[in-house]
Design a protein around this motif. Sequence first.
Motif, PDB file in Angstrom:
ATOM      1  N   GLU A  34       0.359   3.160  -6.298  1.00 52.94           N
ATOM      2  CA  GLU A  34      -0.233   1.978  -6.950  1.00 52.94           C
ATOM      3  C   GLU A  34      -0.714   0.967  -5.922  1.00 52.94           C
ATOM      4  OE1 GLU A  34       1.067  -0.403 -10.183  1.00 52.94           O
ATOM      5  OE2 GLU A  34       2.077   1.257 -11.161  1.00 52.94           O
ATOM      6  N   VAL A  35       0.090   0.810  -4.847  1.00 51.47           N
ATOM      7  CA  VAL A  35      -0.300  -0.130  -3.792  1.00 51.47           C
ATOM      8  C   VAL A  35      -1.547   0.388  -3.091  1.00 51.47           C
ATOM      9  CG1 VAL A  35       0.393  -1.212  -1.605  1.00 51.47           C
ATOM     10  CG2 VAL A  35       2.071  -0.919  -3.454  1.00 51.47           C
ATOM     11  N   GLU A  36      -1.518   1.660  -2.697  1.00 49.20           N
ATOM     12  CA  GLU A  36      -2.640   2.232  -1.942  1.00 49.20           C
ATOM     13  C   GLU A  36      -3.930   2.247  -2.743  1.00 49.20           C
ATOM     14  OE1 GLU A  36      -0.285   5.280   1.077  1.00 49.20           O
ATOM     15  OE2 GLU A  36      -1.133   6.045  -0.800  1.00 49.20           O
ATOM     16  N   LEU A  37      -3.810   2.608  -4.017  1.00 47.27           N
ATOM     17  CA  LEU A  37      -5.029   2.714  -4.844  1.00 47.27           C
ATOM     18  C   LEU A  37      -5.436   1.365  -5.442  1.00 47.27           C
ATOM     19  CD1 LEU A  37      -4.356   6.119  -6.636  1.00 47.27           C
ATOM     20  CD2 LEU A  37      -5.960   5.681  -4.784  1.00 47.27           C
ATOM     21  N   LYS A  38      -4.708   0.342  -5.079  1.00 46.73           N
ATOM     22  CA  LYS A  38      -5.050  -1.022  -5.521  1.00 46.73           C
ATOM     23  C   LYS A  38      -5.242  -1.083  -7.047  1.00 46.73           C
ATOM     24  CE  LYS A  38      -7.258  -2.590  -1.225  1.00 46.73           C
ATOM     25  NZ  LYS A  38      -7.211  -1.403  -0.358  1.00 46.73           N
ATOM     26  N   VAL A  39      -4.256  -0.559  -7.767  1.00 47.41           N
ATOM     27  CA  VAL A  39      -4.323  -0.516  -9.233  1.00 47.41           C
ATOM     28  C   VAL A  39      -4.601  -1.891  -9.833  1.00 47.41           C
ATOM     29  CG1 VAL A  39      -2.951  -0.141 -11.314  1.00 47.41           C
ATOM     30  CG2 VAL A  39      -2.874   1.511  -9.464  1.00 47.41           C
ATOM     31  N   ASN A  40      -3.884  -2.895  -9.328  1.00 42.24           N
ATOM     32  CA  ASN A  40      -4.044  -4.220  -9.930  1.00 42.24           C
ATOM     33  C   ASN A  40      -5.431  -4.801  -9.695  1.00 42.24           C
ATOM     34  OD1 ASN A  40      -1.581  -4.198 -11.151  1.00 42.24           O
ATOM     35  ND2 ASN A  40      -0.526  -5.299  -9.511  1.00 42.24           N
ATOM     36  N   GLU A  41      -5.948  -4.623  -8.486  1.00 43.32           N
ATOM     37  CA  GLU A  41      -7.323  -5.098  -8.222  1.00 43.32           C
ATOM     38  C   GLU A  41      -8.301  -4.443  -9.191  1.00 43.32           C
ATOM     39  OE1 GLU A  41      -8.992  -4.879  -4.235  1.00 43.32           O
ATOM     40  OE2 GLU A  41      -7.053  -5.546  -3.429  1.00 43.32           O
ATOM     41  N   LYS A  42      -8.094  -3.158  -9.419  1.00 40.59           N
ATOM     42  CA  LYS A  42      -9.028  -2.436 -10.295  1.00 40.59           C
ATOM     43  C   LYS A  42      -8.907  -2.867 -11.751  1.00 40.59           C
ATOM     44  CE  LYS A  42      -9.852   1.132  -7.048  1.00 40.59           C
ATOM     45  NZ  LYS A  42      -9.185   2.188  -6.279  1.00 40.59           N
ATOM     46  N   ILE A  43      -7.680  -3.199 -12.150  1.00 41.13           N
ATOM     47  CA  ILE A  43      -7.507  -3.733 -13.504  1.00 41.13           C
ATOM     48  C   ILE A  43      -8.256  -5.054 -13.626  1.00 41.13           C
ATOM     49  CG2 ILE A  43      -5.831  -4.794 -15.086  1.00 41.13           C
ATOM     50  CD1 ILE A  43      -3.844  -2.582 -14.277  1.00 41.13           C
ATOM     51  N   VAL A  44      -8.088  -5.905 -12.624  1.00 44.73           N
ATOM     52  CA  VAL A  44      -8.746  -7.217 -12.652  1.00 44.73           C
ATOM     53  C   VAL A  44     -10.268  -7.050 -12.677  1.00 44.73           C
ATOM     54  CG1 VAL A  44      -9.106  -9.366 -11.369  1.00 44.73           C
ATOM     55  CG2 VAL A  44      -6.809  -8.390 -11.563  1.00 44.73           C
ATOM     56  N   ASP A  45     -10.783  -6.130 -11.848  1.00 41.45           N
ATOM     57  CA  ASP A  45     -12.231  -5.853 -11.851  1.00 41.45           C
ATOM     58  C   ASP A  45     -12.718  -5.440 -13.233  1.00 41.45           C
ATOM     59  OD1 ASP A  45     -12.431  -6.375  -9.197  1.00 41.45           O
ATOM     60  OD2 ASP A  45     -12.527  -4.265  -8.550  1.00 41.45           O
ATOM     61  N   ARG A  46     -11.945  -4.547 -13.853  1.00 48.03           N
ATOM     62  CA  ARG A  46     -12.347  -4.010 -15.159  1.00 48.03           C
ATOM     63  C   ARG A  46     -12.322  -5.101 -16.225  1.00 48.03           C
ATOM     64  NH1 ARG A  46     -15.376  -0.840 -17.417  1.00 48.03           N
ATOM     65  NH2 ARG A  46     -14.702   0.547 -19.068  1.00 48.03           N
TER      66      ARG A  46
END
Lengths: 337, 337
Positions: B313-325
Amino acid sequence: MKIAVDAMGGDYAPKVVVDGAIQAKKAYGVDIILVGQKDAIERELVRYKKDSSGIEILDALEVIKMNESAATSVRKKRHSSIVLGIDLLKQKKADGFISAGNTGAVVCAATLSLGLLPGIERPGISILVPTLQGVGFIIDVGANIDAKPIHLLQYAIMADSYLRNILNIDNPRIGLLNIGEEESKGTDFLKQTYQLLENADFNFIGNAEAKDMFSGKCDAVVCDGFVGNISLKVMESAIEVIIGFLRREFKRSFLAKLGLLFIRPSLMRFKKSLDYSEYGGAPLLGIDGVVIIGHGRSDAKAIKNAIRVAKQEVELKVNEKIVDRVRQLKTKYEENK
Amino acid sequence: MKIAVDAMGGDYAPKVVVDGAIQAKKAYGVDIILVGQKDAIERELVRYKKDSSGIEILDALEVIKMNESAATSVRKKRHSSIVLGIDLLKQKKADGFISAGNTGAVVCAATLSLGLLPGIERPGISILVPTLQGVGFIIDVGANIDAKPIHLLQYAIMADSYLRNILNIDNPRIGLLNIGEEESKGTDFLKQTYQLLENADFNFIGNAEAKDMFSGKCDAVVCDGFVGNISLKVMESAIEVIIGFLRREFKRSFLAKLGLLFIRPSLMRFKKSLDYSEYGGAPLLGIDGVVIIGHGRSDAKAIKNAIRVAKQEVELKVNEKIVDRVRQLKTKYEENK
């Protein structure tokens, strides 16, 4: 005794309904009124020439389909088998009504036309399920998806009366479906319901968890109709998921493959025992009349069993006993105030 | 990368947590901070003399027990492993936090201390479950038991982003858990949610029934935390109910008895695959930080897997991607207005 049966209800109607009605008439000595499209019913009855005495037909021109909106269809289709079947109860021309058709429409027609028992504000669909100890009772599995705490109290009272009088269980243990055992668990709705149940004069054993619907820890579990319906369907689909999963496992093990072959009949029997038609349908409790809901997939045996349960409910005066219990608890409650 | 682990969380803590942490450190090359009672942790670490480099301990005097009230315990036990572990994330001293302890307390501490991602109003616990087609994603299974329609829209957006970015599913199919497929089914809450999901710009395929949580008809099912939690627990208990039922069936059939013997290992594997620890714990999505919830019955492998998922989750930047979406959908929504 006369039982009205919705000949058009269920996936295999009218054939299996006619078959089940003939079998029930023989086995239990009840008269039957088949409500539905006369031509279609007669085509099935032809097979039973000699046996069809004691079977009447009430012609119903319309059919409410499984996916129709309950309220709209009941209002518009005044000549449907469901509306006319319920009318027979209202006019005292039948003692009970059975339908494996559109559940929402049956609940709606019964509530509007027959009304509710004194002290009951919403009907509830009750089912018997297999548990690790025997059978368990769940109410509500889908009549009332916007329940209030007081409705769950009334379900508990009906469960208590049903279990005492029909299943002969002394002091039945009643649990409230929740996500944890502690009193503090769950939504505000459940916390309020907990308070009501705790202060009532039956054997409330506190919150029950999902597993307790099948563990035998309680004799009855009360819940709102939405959660009850989802839970029942998850359990039903569990069997298919498990068989599907086992199939994939076969690649790992020949023994597993053989094993599934051996236990498949037992798994299917378990699945069938969840199907409430096996227990003779699901009593719609709280209605001022005897109404039994069958599963959409009911076969002839399920219809026959539902007729047996309807007969039993009439003979054992289930509704009178529910009303007595409501009155008794109300008096105690007022004395304590 | 540094992952903080609640050494006191779960039924077999701290032993299995220490074991899982050591295994994860070796397998994934991450540094670990074990948060918990120092003496107890050191007693377990002794077994790994040479291997314990890269493992730090943060002493936490208090432990929040499994059945404690979430809000109260987080407020009162400021020196508990859960509160201190979440603090490490806040202070940027760790990149992720894992706990198999009191779920409510983890949700509460994470929400209060780390806050939510922009555009998200409630966190949701997401799990992967086995389906007949592969795996399915369910959100929420217990973080938010009083959900509003807008929360379910946000869960759907998070599911969409997670499935695209972590599981590489193109245009994931998202369903809304309901008691029937028709748009008109369910409570007012669900009808409102349906409208929101239908007008959003992802692949909403309509209502999903209970069986679709496991059928593979959807890639993700969204539901409120109460119903999600009950459904998951019904499915978990299905295995035990089925095995119990099969035992009773043995009286009927020797083959069935033999059959169960053969498939029991497969059944147990299925049960384990439902246990979300198998998939590395349940991501608590919506939190501004990487938080993974383990099952109370987590073993060392489950802890190790949870650490892997946190790293991913850290490496794939899950949270950043959620925010982008969220931002992307919001822009589209405003353009369409």
